[in-house]
Design a protein around this motif. Structure first.
Motif, PDB file in Angstrom:
ATOM      1  N   THR A 184       6.988   7.772  14.377  1.00 24.60           N
ATOM      2  CA  THR A 184       5.559   7.653  14.100  1.00 24.60           C
ATOM      3  C   THR A 184       5.341   7.708  12.593  1.00 24.60           C
ATOM      4  OG1 THR A 184       5.194  10.041  14.244  1.00 24.60           O
ATOM      5  CG2 THR A 184       4.896   8.754  16.273  1.00 24.60           C
ATOM      6  N   LYS A 185       4.201   7.196  12.176  1.00 23.83           N
ATOM      7  CA  LYS A 185       3.860   7.199  10.746  1.00 23.83           C
ATOM      8  C   LYS A 185       2.348   7.080  10.612  1.00 23.83           C
ATOM      9  CE  LYS A 185       3.680   5.969   6.278  1.00 23.83           C
ATOM     10  NZ  LYS A 185       3.762   6.944   5.177  1.00 23.83           N
ATOM     11  N   ALA A 186       1.753   7.905   9.734  1.00 16.73           N
ATOM     12  CA  ALA A 186       0.317   7.804   9.446  1.00 16.73           C
ATOM     13  C   ALA A 186       0.119   6.779   8.337  1.00 16.73           C
ATOM     14  CB  ALA A 186      -0.233   9.160   9.026  1.00 16.73           C
ATOM     15  N   PHE A 187      -0.585   5.727   8.630  1.00 18.27           N
ATOM     16  CA  PHE A 187      -0.908   4.702   7.645  1.00 18.27           C
ATOM     17  C   PHE A 187      -2.323   4.980   7.139  1.00 18.27           C
ATOM     18  CE2 PHE A 187       2.379   2.859  10.333  1.00 18.27           C
ATOM     19  CZ  PHE A 187       3.286   2.452   9.362  1.00 18.27           C
ATOM     20  N   ASP A 188      -2.387   5.541   5.928  1.00 17.95           N
ATOM     21  CA  ASP A 188      -3.635   6.152   5.462  1.00 17.95           C
ATOM     22  C   ASP A 188      -4.126   5.627   4.125  1.00 17.95           C
ATOM     23  OD1 ASP A 188      -1.619   7.204   3.924  1.00 17.95           O
ATOM     24  OD2 ASP A 188      -2.231   9.290   4.129  1.00 17.95           O
ATOM     25  N   TYR A 189      -3.683   4.455   3.702  1.00 17.87           N
ATOM     26  CA  TYR A 189      -4.194   3.915   2.453  1.00 17.87           C
ATOM     27  C   TYR A 189      -5.716   3.795   2.569  1.00 17.87           C
ATOM     28  CZ  TYR A 189      -4.926   0.830  -1.525  1.00 17.87           C
ATOM     29  OH  TYR A 189      -5.367   0.289  -2.701  1.00 17.87           O
ATOM     30  N   PRO A 190      -6.487   4.365   1.616  1.00 16.94           N
ATOM     31  CA  PRO A 190      -7.948   4.416   1.779  1.00 16.94           C
ATOM     32  C   PRO A 190      -8.614   3.066   1.995  1.00 16.94           C
ATOM     33  CG  PRO A 190      -7.261   5.912   0.038  1.00 16.94           C
ATOM     34  CD  PRO A 190      -6.037   5.134   0.435  1.00 16.94           C
ATOM     35  N   GLY A 191      -8.079   2.014   1.383  1.00 15.02           N
ATOM     36  CA  GLY A 191      -8.715   0.699   1.518  1.00 15.02           C
ATOM     37  C   GLY A 191      -8.047  -0.196   2.533  1.00 15.02           C
ATOM     38  N   PHE A 242       0.791  -1.219   0.000  1.00 12.50           N
ATOM     39  CA  PHE A 242       0.000   0.000   0.000  1.00 12.50           C
ATOM     40  C   PHE A 242       0.830   1.279   0.000  1.00 12.50           C
ATOM     41  CE2 PHE A 242      -3.385  -2.499   2.574  1.00 12.50           C
ATOM     42  CZ  PHE A 242      -3.898  -3.034   1.409  1.00 12.50           C
ATOM     43  N   TYR A 243       1.984   1.251   0.646  1.00  8.82           N
ATOM     44  CA  TYR A 243       2.685   2.506   0.928  1.00  8.82           C
ATOM     45  C   TYR A 243       3.918   2.724   0.057  1.00  8.82           C
ATOM     46  CZ  TYR A 243      -0.612   2.078   4.669  1.00  8.82           C
ATOM     47  OH  TYR A 243      -1.791   1.923   5.353  1.00  8.82           O
ATOM     48  N   ASP A 244       4.042   1.941  -1.010  1.00  4.73           N
ATOM     49  CA  ASP A 244       5.156   2.139  -1.940  1.00  4.73           C
ATOM     50  C   ASP A 244       4.747   1.620  -3.313  1.00  4.73           C
ATOM     51  OD1 ASP A 244       7.583   2.320  -3.299  1.00  4.73           O
ATOM     52  OD2 ASP A 244       8.756   1.853  -1.500  1.00  4.73           O
ATOM     53  N   ASP A 245       3.975   2.440  -4.038  1.00  6.68           N
ATOM     54  CA  ASP A 245       3.504   2.041  -5.365  1.00  6.68           C
ATOM     55  C   ASP A 245       4.641   1.683  -6.319  1.00  6.68           C
ATOM     56  OD1 ASP A 245       0.804   1.740  -5.502  1.00  6.68           O
ATOM     57  OD2 ASP A 245       0.485   3.382  -6.917  1.00  6.68           O
ATOM     58  N   PRO A 246       5.696   2.509  -6.423  1.00  7.20           N
ATOM     59  CA  PRO A 246       6.788   2.145  -7.332  1.00  7.20           C
ATOM     60  C   PRO A 246       7.389   0.782  -7.018  1.00  7.20           C
ATOM     61  CG  PRO A 246       6.979   4.445  -6.685  1.00  7.20           C
ATOM     62  CD  PRO A 246       5.912   3.848  -5.833  1.00  7.20           C
ATOM     63  N   SER A 270      -4.721   4.973  10.636  1.00  7.71           N
ATOM     64  CA  SER A 270      -4.044   4.545  11.853  1.00  7.71           C
ATOM     65  C   SER A 270      -2.686   5.237  11.962  1.00  7.71           C
ATOM     66  CB  SER A 270      -3.838   3.027  11.867  1.00  7.71           C
ATOM     67  OG  SER A 270      -3.206   2.642  13.072  1.00  7.71           O
ATOM     68  N   PHE A 271      -2.425   5.786  13.119  1.00  9.98           N
ATOM     69  CA  PHE A 271      -1.130   6.400  13.391  1.00  9.98           C
ATOM     70  C   PHE A 271      -0.257   5.378  14.111  1.00  9.98           C
ATOM     71  CE2 PHE A 271      -3.715  10.010  12.455  1.00  9.98           C
ATOM     72  CZ  PHE A 271      -2.855  10.943  11.911  1.00  9.98           C
ATOM     73  N   GLY A 272       0.735   4.889  13.386  1.00 10.25           N
ATOM     74  CA  GLY A 272       1.633   3.901  13.958  1.00 10.25           C
ATOM     75  C   GLY A 272       2.658   4.547  14.866  1.00 10.25           C
TER      76      GLY A 272
END
Length: 343
Positions: free
Chosen positions: A260-267, A78-82, A276-278
């Motif tokens: 910290t990291k915001a995990f925000d993939y819509p699906g 989810f967090y690295d399309d390339p 979710s804020f990790g």
């Protein structure tokens, strides 16, 4: 050798999928089907494993056609399309071999079809299939217990799904589907889309990561990071520390927070739009403290990091990807689970 690539989740394979595959085999020397969303915990959105989907598709074709059909399974990223595009390319080119003439085939269903033009020198060849069939409709009918889905899938898929409906796993997924429908009915009462905020805690100690086994209605039995929804009068960090304490009994000082990291993939979540804020905590050389599953966690345990990758398919939502992010690792392809053969 002209090679076509058809990418999808095929949850489950339906008539339009099979027509696309049949047309591609008629136009190209061979077809590689990329099975997306592989190696994830079964949910009402992704109920079938990569092996089960491959078996359903193969059983829907004649033996001669199936000989020119190949499969690769690719996990979500989810967090690295390339990186996802590179993973697909490497898997396909590794199978096709050097000098292969590769084309992408399929059809523009919606905005999720952007990947059809994301592979640079792989030309897009439209499948020519125009259909209103949708795997979401198949699954909704299937879990709702009506018979509409039976006309949407090939005969071999129908036989497999009827057999699967007699299993305990189907019962778990159907109960989860019903819970999700109830949640969505509540959301529809509001005049605007709801956005939920949650926190998760990634805790490391001596090359072990802290996990819980879920006991609730959603993904029961899946492994997860301790976490949950943020309450009205607390900060994100306070919520992460509270959930950690409530689910595992572990009390940490805020000073142990490393990132910290915001995990925000819509699906990322079937529960709705959940960000979710990790929170990443590192206990350094201290031995893993004693923990105990509490609240909505059936158990809490420390998983050695050298056993982390093979268990990718056990993780809830994007929690495997969250851990990979904080560890600075790319998601890896685990050993494929044992295939359930079609009757």
């Amino acid at each position: 050798m002209k090679t076509a690539v058809f990418i999808g989740r095929f949850q489950p394979p339906h008539h339009a999928h099979l027509e696309t595959i049949t047309r591609a085999l008629a136009r190209f020397d061979r077809l590689i089907v990329v099975l997306g969303s592989a190696f994830c915990y079964p949910t009402p959105k992704n109920p079938f494993s990569a092996d089960e989907r491959e078996a359903m598709i193969r059983a829907s074709l004649d033996a001669v056609a199936a000989q020119r059909l190949h499969f690769v399974a690719v996990a979500d990223d989810f967090y690295d399309d390339p990186r996802w595009f590179r993973t697909v390319r490497a898997a396909v080119e590794g199978l096709a071999g050097p000098g292969a003439e590769i084309y992408i085939t399929g059809y523009h269903k919606d905005e999720s079809s952007y990947y059809l033009h994301g592979f640079g020198n792989w030309p897009f060849e439209p499948s020519g299939v125009a259909s209103t069939l949708n795997a979401t409709d198949v699954r909704n009918s299937y879990f709702a217990g009506n018979a509409d889905w039976k006309a949407m899938v090939p005969e071999a898929v129908l036989r497999f799904m009827e057999q699967f409906a007699a299993t305990a796993e189907f019962g778990r997924l159907q109960a989860e589907w019903k819970t999700l429908q109830y949640y969505r009915s509540l959301d529809q009462r509001y005049p605007y889309p709801l956005l939920h905020v949650a926190t998760d805690a990634t805790v490391l100690a001596q090359a072990h990561v802290l996990l819980v086994e879920r006991a609730g209605a959603l993904s029961k039995g899946a492994w997860a990071l301790p976490g949950g929804y943020v309450e009205i009068k607390e900060t994100l960090l306070e919520a992460a520390l509270r959930e950690l304490r409530e689910e595992t009994g572990l009390q940490l000082k805020p000073s142990l927070l490393k990132a910290t990291k915001a995990f925000d993939y819509p699906g990322r979540s079937l529960r709705g739009r959940v960000i979710s804020f990790g929170h990443y905590f590192d206990l350094g050389s201290a031995p893993p403290p004693a923990v105990q599953g509490q609240d909505d966690a059936a158990r809490a345990f420390w998983l050695p990091l050298d056993e982390f990758e093979p268990h990718q398919a056990r993780f809830f939502e994007d929690h495997y990807q969250q851990i990979c992010w904080f560890l600075g690792r790319a998601p890896q392809k685990p050993v494929k689970p044992q295939r359930k053969e079609l009757p």
